[in-house]
Design a protein around this motif. Structure first.
Motif, PDB file in Angstrom:
ATOM      1  N   ARG A  70      50.342  43.176  25.617  1.00 55.69           N
ATOM      2  CA  ARG A  70      50.298  42.050  26.549  1.00 55.69           C
ATOM      3  C   ARG A  70      49.105  42.215  27.461  1.00 55.69           C
ATOM      4  NH1 ARG A  70      55.672  42.344  29.915  1.00 55.69           N
ATOM      5  NH2 ARG A  70      56.046  44.486  29.411  1.00 55.69           N
ATOM      6  N   VAL A  71      48.742  41.119  28.131  1.00 50.75           N
ATOM      7  CA  VAL A  71      47.580  41.130  29.011  1.00 50.75           C
ATOM      8  C   VAL A  71      47.962  40.542  30.366  1.00 50.75           C
ATOM      9  CG1 VAL A  71      46.720  38.878  28.240  1.00 50.75           C
ATOM     10  CG2 VAL A  71      45.121  40.544  29.160  1.00 50.75           C
ATOM     11  N   LYS A  72      47.358  41.091  31.410  1.00 47.75           N
ATOM     12  CA  LYS A  72      47.470  40.568  32.768  1.00 47.75           C
ATOM     13  C   LYS A  72      46.037  40.389  33.253  1.00 47.75           C
ATOM     14  CE  LYS A  72      48.976  42.027  37.368  1.00 47.75           C
ATOM     15  NZ  LYS A  72      49.607  43.155  38.090  1.00 47.75           N
ATOM     16  N   VAL A  73      45.684  39.181  33.698  1.00 44.98           N
ATOM     17  CA  VAL A  73      44.311  38.882  34.075  1.00 44.98           C
ATOM     18  C   VAL A  73      44.088  39.185  35.556  1.00 44.98           C
ATOM     19  CG1 VAL A  73      42.528  37.106  34.140  1.00 44.98           C
ATOM     20  CG2 VAL A  73      44.188  37.138  32.269  1.00 44.98           C
ATOM     21  N   LEU A  74      43.156  40.086  35.829  1.00 45.25           N
ATOM     22  CA  LEU A  74      42.844  40.502  37.201  1.00 45.25           C
ATOM     23  C   LEU A  74      41.751  39.633  37.817  1.00 45.25           C
ATOM     24  CD1 LEU A  74      42.862  44.346  36.548  1.00 45.25           C
ATOM     25  CD2 LEU A  74      44.769  42.897  37.306  1.00 45.25           C
ATOM     26  N   GLU A  75      40.811  39.156  36.990  1.00 48.12           N
ATOM     27  CA  GLU A  75      39.736  38.241  37.394  1.00 48.12           C
ATOM     28  C   GLU A  75      39.562  37.243  36.259  1.00 48.12           C
ATOM     29  OE1 GLU A  75      36.000  40.194  38.127  1.00 48.12           O
ATOM     30  OE2 GLU A  75      36.964  41.900  39.078  1.00 48.12           O
ATOM     31  N   ASP A  76      39.165  36.005  36.581  1.00 43.33           N
ATOM     32  CA  ASP A  76      38.862  35.048  35.514  1.00 43.33           C
ATOM     33  C   ASP A  76      38.064  35.781  34.444  1.00 43.33           C
ATOM     34  OD1 ASP A  76      40.031  33.118  37.093  1.00 43.33           O
ATOM     35  OD2 ASP A  76      38.199  31.947  37.387  1.00 43.33           O
ATOM     36  N   CYS A  77      38.409  35.560  33.185  1.00 40.36           N
ATOM     37  CA  CYS A  77      37.728  36.343  32.152  1.00 40.36           C
ATOM     38  C   CYS A  77      37.489  35.534  30.883  1.00 40.36           C
ATOM     39  CB  CYS A  77      38.506  37.609  31.832  1.00 40.36           C
ATOM     40  SG  CYS A  77      40.068  37.330  31.016  1.00 40.36           S
ATOM     41  N   ILE A  78      36.565  36.053  30.119  1.00 42.63           N
ATOM     42  CA  ILE A  78      36.324  35.577  28.757  1.00 42.63           C
ATOM     43  C   ILE A  78      36.445  36.797  27.858  1.00 42.63           C
ATOM     44  CG2 ILE A  78      34.660  34.607  27.145  1.00 42.63           C
ATOM     45  CD1 ILE A  78      33.544  32.968  29.487  1.00 42.63           C
ATOM     46  N   ILE A  79      37.314  36.672  26.866  1.00 42.74           N
ATOM     47  CA  ILE A  79      37.539  37.747  25.899  1.00 42.74           C
ATOM     48  C   ILE A  79      37.111  37.239  24.531  1.00 42.74           C
ATOM     49  CG2 ILE A  79      39.267  39.216  24.795  1.00 42.74           C
ATOM     50  CD1 ILE A  79      40.964  38.951  27.334  1.00 42.74           C
ATOM     51  N   LEU A  80      36.411  38.075  23.791  1.00 39.33           N
ATOM     52  CA  LEU A  80      36.051  37.778  22.407  1.00 39.33           C
ATOM     53  C   LEU A  80      36.955  38.625  21.518  1.00 39.33           C
ATOM     54  CD1 LEU A  80      32.179  37.763  22.850  1.00 39.33           C
ATOM     55  CD2 LEU A  80      33.729  35.799  22.825  1.00 39.33           C
ATOM     56  N   ASP A  81      37.817  37.952  20.763  1.00 36.73           N
ATOM     57  CA  ASP A  81      38.789  38.629  19.906  1.00 36.73           C
ATOM     58  C   ASP A  81      38.363  38.547  18.447  1.00 36.73           C
ATOM     59  OD1 ASP A  81      40.707  39.405  21.833  1.00 36.73           O
ATOM     60  OD2 ASP A  81      41.699  37.451  21.746  1.00 36.73           O
ATOM     61  N   VAL A  82      38.506  39.657  17.749  1.00 36.38           N
ATOM     62  CA  VAL A  82      38.320  39.699  16.300  1.00 36.38           C
ATOM     63  C   VAL A  82      39.668  40.057  15.696  1.00 36.38           C
ATOM     64  CG1 VAL A  82      37.141  40.812  14.370  1.00 36.38           C
ATOM     65  CG2 VAL A  82      35.911  40.421  16.520  1.00 36.38           C
ATOM     66  N   PHE A  83      40.100  39.285  14.711  1.00 37.40           N
ATOM     67  CA  PHE A  83      41.362  39.530  14.018  1.00 37.40           C
ATOM     68  C   PHE A  83      41.098  39.720  12.531  1.00 37.40           C
ATOM     69  CE2 PHE A  83      42.515  36.728  17.565  1.00 37.40           C
ATOM     70  CZ  PHE A  83      43.575  37.404  18.131  1.00 37.40           C
ATOM     71  N   THR A  84      41.882  40.586  11.915  1.00 40.04           N
ATOM     72  CA  THR A  84      41.919  40.698  10.471  1.00 40.04           C
ATOM     73  C   THR A  84      43.350  41.015  10.068  1.00 40.04           C
ATOM     74  OG1 THR A  84      40.923  41.645   8.487  1.00 40.04           O
ATOM     75  CG2 THR A  84      41.249  43.166  10.320  1.00 40.04           C
ATOM     76  N   PRO A  85      43.937  40.330   9.110  1.00 39.24           N
ATOM     77  CA  PRO A  85      43.393  39.151   8.457  1.00 39.24           C
ATOM     78  C   PRO A  85      43.340  37.964   9.422  1.00 39.24           C
ATOM     79  CG  PRO A  85      45.677  39.458   7.806  1.00 39.24           C
ATOM     80  CD  PRO A  85      45.301  40.642   8.655  1.00 39.24           C
TER      81      PRO A  85
END
Length: 92
Positions: free
Chosen positions: A70-85
């Motif tokens: 899980r994630v909790k956002v501390l500052e506005d953010c942009i995350i780049l996620d890579v998934f496989t498959p």
């Protein structure tokens, strides 16, 4: 509070840009996909398999297949996620 943009999905890989607002608390998630999250902007607290880490711009989090996270956002953010498959649930 969550904006997702699928940047590409080819072969067995998917690349997704995620924008999250400060204060967002994600529900516990678990999926068969391996995931790598790169913090492009801002900061977040990731809990992966019971281990909590604070990540900031430039940090990377690996999430193995079928591990609760899980994630909790501390500052506005942009995350780049890579998934496989590829996560079919994110393909329009």
């Amino acid at each position: 509070m969550v904006e997702r943009e699928v940047l590409t999905h080819e072969g067995s890989l998917m690349f997704v840009k995620v924008a999250l607002k400060k204060g967002f608390h994600g529900d516990v998630d678990q999926h068969i996909h391996e995931q790598v999250s790169y913090i492009n902007k801002g900061s977040v607290e990731f809990e992966v398999g019971g281990v909590t880490s604070v990540l900031k711009e430039g940090d990377v989090q690996y999430i193995p297949s079928n591990v609760e996270h899980r994630v909790k956002v501390l500052e506005d953010c942009i995350i780049l996620d890579v998934f496989t498959p590829i996560r079919e649930d994110l393909v329009e």
